[in-house]
Design a protein around this motif. Structure first.
Motif, PDB file in Angstrom:
ATOM      1  N   MET A 153       0.869  -1.280  -0.003  1.00  0.00           N
ATOM      2  CA  MET A 153      -0.003   0.156   0.034  1.00  0.00           C
ATOM      3  C   MET A 153       0.794   1.313   0.039  1.00  0.00           C
ATOM      4  N   THR A 154       0.598   2.213  -0.866  1.00  0.00           N
ATOM      5  CA  THR A 154       1.370   3.430  -0.872  1.00  0.00           C
ATOM      6  C   THR A 154       0.369   4.469  -0.829  1.00  0.00           C
ATOM      7  N   LEU A 155       0.649   5.449   0.126  1.00  0.00           N
ATOM      8  CA  LEU A 155      -0.059   6.771   0.142  1.00  0.00           C
ATOM      9  C   LEU A 155       0.699   7.985  -0.529  1.00  0.00           C
ATOM     10  N   VAL A 156      -0.090   8.376  -1.393  1.00  0.00           N
ATOM     11  CA  VAL A 156       0.704   9.675  -2.054  1.00  0.00           C
ATOM     12  C   VAL A 156      -0.024  10.800  -1.916  1.00  0.00           C
ATOM     13  N   LYS A 157       0.697  11.909  -1.519  1.00  0.00           N
ATOM     14  CA  LYS A 157      -0.022  13.105  -1.197  1.00  0.00           C
ATOM     15  C   LYS A 157       0.392  14.133  -2.183  1.00  0.00           C
ATOM     16  N   VAL A 158      -0.756  14.693  -2.603  1.00  0.00           N
ATOM     17  CA  VAL A 158      -0.539  15.497  -3.933  1.00  0.00           C
ATOM     18  C   VAL A 158      -1.127  16.979  -3.301  1.00  0.00           C
ATOM     19  N   TYR A 159      -0.314  17.906  -3.831  1.00  0.00           N
ATOM     20  CA  TYR A 159      -0.560  19.569  -3.549  1.00  0.00           C
ATOM     21  C   TYR A 159      -0.724  20.309  -4.879  1.00  0.00           C
ATOM     22  N   VAL A 160      -1.799  20.577  -5.087  1.00  0.00           N
ATOM     23  CA  VAL A 160      -2.216  21.525  -6.263  1.00  0.00           C
ATOM     24  C   VAL A 160      -2.626  22.815  -5.898  1.00  0.00           C
ATOM     25  N   THR A 161      -1.622  23.749  -6.419  1.00  0.00           N
ATOM     26  CA  THR A 161      -1.483  25.323  -6.145  1.00  0.00           C
ATOM     27  C   THR A 161      -1.816  26.125  -7.273  1.00  0.00           C
ATOM     28  N   TYR A 162      -2.160  27.405  -7.348  1.00  0.00           N
ATOM     29  CA  TYR A 162      -2.087  28.189  -8.521  1.00  0.00           C
ATOM     30  C   TYR A 162      -0.742  28.513  -8.845  1.00  0.00           C
ATOM     31  N   LYS A 163      -0.528  28.718  -9.932  1.00  0.00           N
ATOM     32  CA  LYS A 163       0.851  29.256 -10.497  1.00  0.00           C
ATOM     33  C   LYS A 163       0.983  30.604  -9.603  1.00  0.00           C
ATOM     34  N   LYS A 164       2.472  30.944  -9.248  1.00  0.00           N
ATOM     35  CA  LYS A 164       2.783  32.197  -8.781  1.00  0.00           C
ATOM     36  C   LYS A 164       2.144  33.392  -9.505  1.00  0.00           C
ATOM     37  N   SER A 165       2.071  33.503 -10.811  1.00  0.00           N
ATOM     38  CA  SER A 165       1.557  34.547 -11.577  1.00  0.00           C
ATOM     39  C   SER A 165      -0.014  34.809 -11.552  1.00  0.00           C
ATOM     40  N   ILE A 166      -0.641  33.681 -11.036  1.00  0.00           N
ATOM     41  CA  ILE A 166      -2.026  33.457 -11.208  1.00  0.00           C
ATOM     42  C   ILE A 166      -2.708  34.058  -9.968  1.00  0.00           C
ATOM     43  N   LEU A 167      -3.624  35.086 -10.139  1.00  0.00           N
ATOM     44  CA  LEU A 167      -4.477  35.449  -8.717  1.00  0.00           C
ATOM     45  C   LEU A 167      -5.103  34.599  -8.063  1.00  0.00           C
ATOM     46  N   ASP A 168      -5.132  34.582  -6.837  1.00  0.00           N
ATOM     47  CA  ASP A 168      -5.802  33.493  -6.262  1.00  0.00           C
ATOM     48  C   ASP A 168      -6.762  34.014  -5.144  1.00  0.00           C
ATOM     49  N   PRO A 169      -7.996  34.236  -5.782  1.00  0.00           N
ATOM     50  CA  PRO A 169      -9.285  34.976  -5.147  1.00  0.00           C
ATOM     51  C   PRO A 169      -9.652  34.347  -3.568  1.00  0.00           C
ATOM     52  N   GLN A 170      -9.494  33.260  -3.734  1.00  0.00           N
ATOM     53  CA  GLN A 170      -9.838  32.460  -2.450  1.00  0.00           C
ATOM     54  C   GLN A 170      -8.706  32.805  -1.377  1.00  0.00           C
ATOM     55  N   GLY A 171      -7.736  32.900  -1.699  1.00  0.00           N
ATOM     56  CA  GLY A 171      -6.763  33.180  -0.639  1.00  0.00           C
ATOM     57  C   GLY A 171      -6.842  34.615  -0.163  1.00  0.00           C
ATOM     58  N   GLU A 172      -7.008  35.463  -1.310  1.00  0.00           N
ATOM     59  CA  GLU A 172      -7.070  36.778  -0.817  1.00  0.00           C
ATOM     60  C   GLU A 172      -8.182  37.005  -0.017  1.00  0.00           C
ATOM     61  N   ALA A 173      -9.185  36.445  -0.029  1.00  0.00           N
ATOM     62  CA  ALA A 173     -10.403  36.404   0.896  1.00  0.00           C
ATOM     63  C   ALA A 173     -10.243  36.135   2.337  1.00  0.00           C
ATOM     64  N   VAL A 174      -9.442  34.919   2.275  1.00  0.00           N
ATOM     65  CA  VAL A 174      -9.028  34.347   3.430  1.00  0.00           C
ATOM     66  C   VAL A 174      -7.949  35.632   4.245  1.00  0.00           C
ATOM     67  N   LYS A 175      -7.233  35.940   3.560  1.00  0.00           N
ATOM     68  CA  LYS A 175      -6.207  36.873   4.098  1.00  0.00           C
ATOM     69  C   LYS A 175      -7.047  38.186   4.728  1.00  0.00           C
ATOM     70  N   LYS A 176      -8.012  38.590   3.956  1.00  0.00           N
ATOM     71  CA  LYS A 176      -8.737  39.764   4.407  1.00  0.00           C
ATOM     72  C   LYS A 176      -9.690  39.407   5.611  1.00  0.00           C
ATOM     73  N   ALA A 177      -9.971  38.128   5.873  1.00  0.00           N
ATOM     74  CA  ALA A 177     -10.689  37.733   7.089  1.00  0.00           C
ATOM     75  C   ALA A 177      -9.833  37.490   8.117  1.00  0.00           C
ATOM     76  N   VAL A 178      -8.488  37.057   7.697  1.00  0.00           N
ATOM     77  CA  VAL A 178      -7.501  36.856   8.815  1.00  0.00           C
ATOM     78  C   VAL A 178      -7.034  38.297   9.519  1.00  0.00           C
ATOM     79  N   HIS A 179      -6.862  39.219   8.498  1.00  0.00           N
ATOM     80  CA  HIS A 179      -6.750  40.721   9.084  1.00  0.00           C
ATOM     81  C   HIS A 179      -7.777  41.291   9.935  1.00  0.00           C
ATOM     82  N   GLY A 180      -8.882  40.954   9.476  1.00  0.00           N
ATOM     83  CA  GLY A 180     -10.165  41.359  10.131  1.00  0.00           C
ATOM     84  C   GLY A 180     -10.251  40.660  11.797  1.00  0.00           C
TER      85      GLY A 180
END
Lengths: 84, 84
Positions: B1-28
């Motif tokens: 049995m093998t466990l594979v962990k996969v991480y999918v992220t936006y490319k650096k050049s792409i705006l991440d609207p969900q991340g921006e929203a979370v950041k605003k909430a964290v600042h709040g």
């Protein structure tokens, strides 16, 4: 600058409908060796400076915002980095 | 049995609207030390047996299903485990 990687996943006891859907799609592609897929959320949080409370801050952010403690669990790791 | 962990992220050049929203909430919440938050997807894939093509299979699954190659990038790691 500190990079914190946060992984939020459903608790083992909670059905993961997105993961189930992805598993079905993977089986449809012919990869029948895939036994299970669980899906979660992944956050990369960049924290400025060396706040002594950064660990508590991250836990508070996870508990109150990123994870639903009823259904989800989280873990995090700190990555010190110059280039971040 | 093998466990594979996969991480999918936006490319650096792409705006991440969900991340921006979370950041605003964290600042709040008053955590102004948080400079940036990027959000991504996380998959735990359990693969049966020791298929010699498991690496190719995972890359094909990521390319064709889990990540949108136009906007996203992915990385994965293998975790050999008895208990999975």
């Amino acid at each position: 600058m500190t990079l914190v990687k946060v992984y939020v996943t459903y608790k083992k006891s909670i059905l993961d409908p997105q993961g189930e859907a992805v598993k079905k799609a993977v089986h449809g592609m012919g990869f029948n060796d895939v036994q299970d897929i669980r899906m979660g959320k992944y956050f990369e949080i960049t924290v400025d400076g060396d706040s002594p409370t950064v660990k508590e801050d991250i836990e508070k952010i996870c508990d109150d915002l990123l994870a639903n403690p009823n259904m989800e669990t989280y873990r995090y790791e700190f990555v010190q980095s110059e280039e971040v």
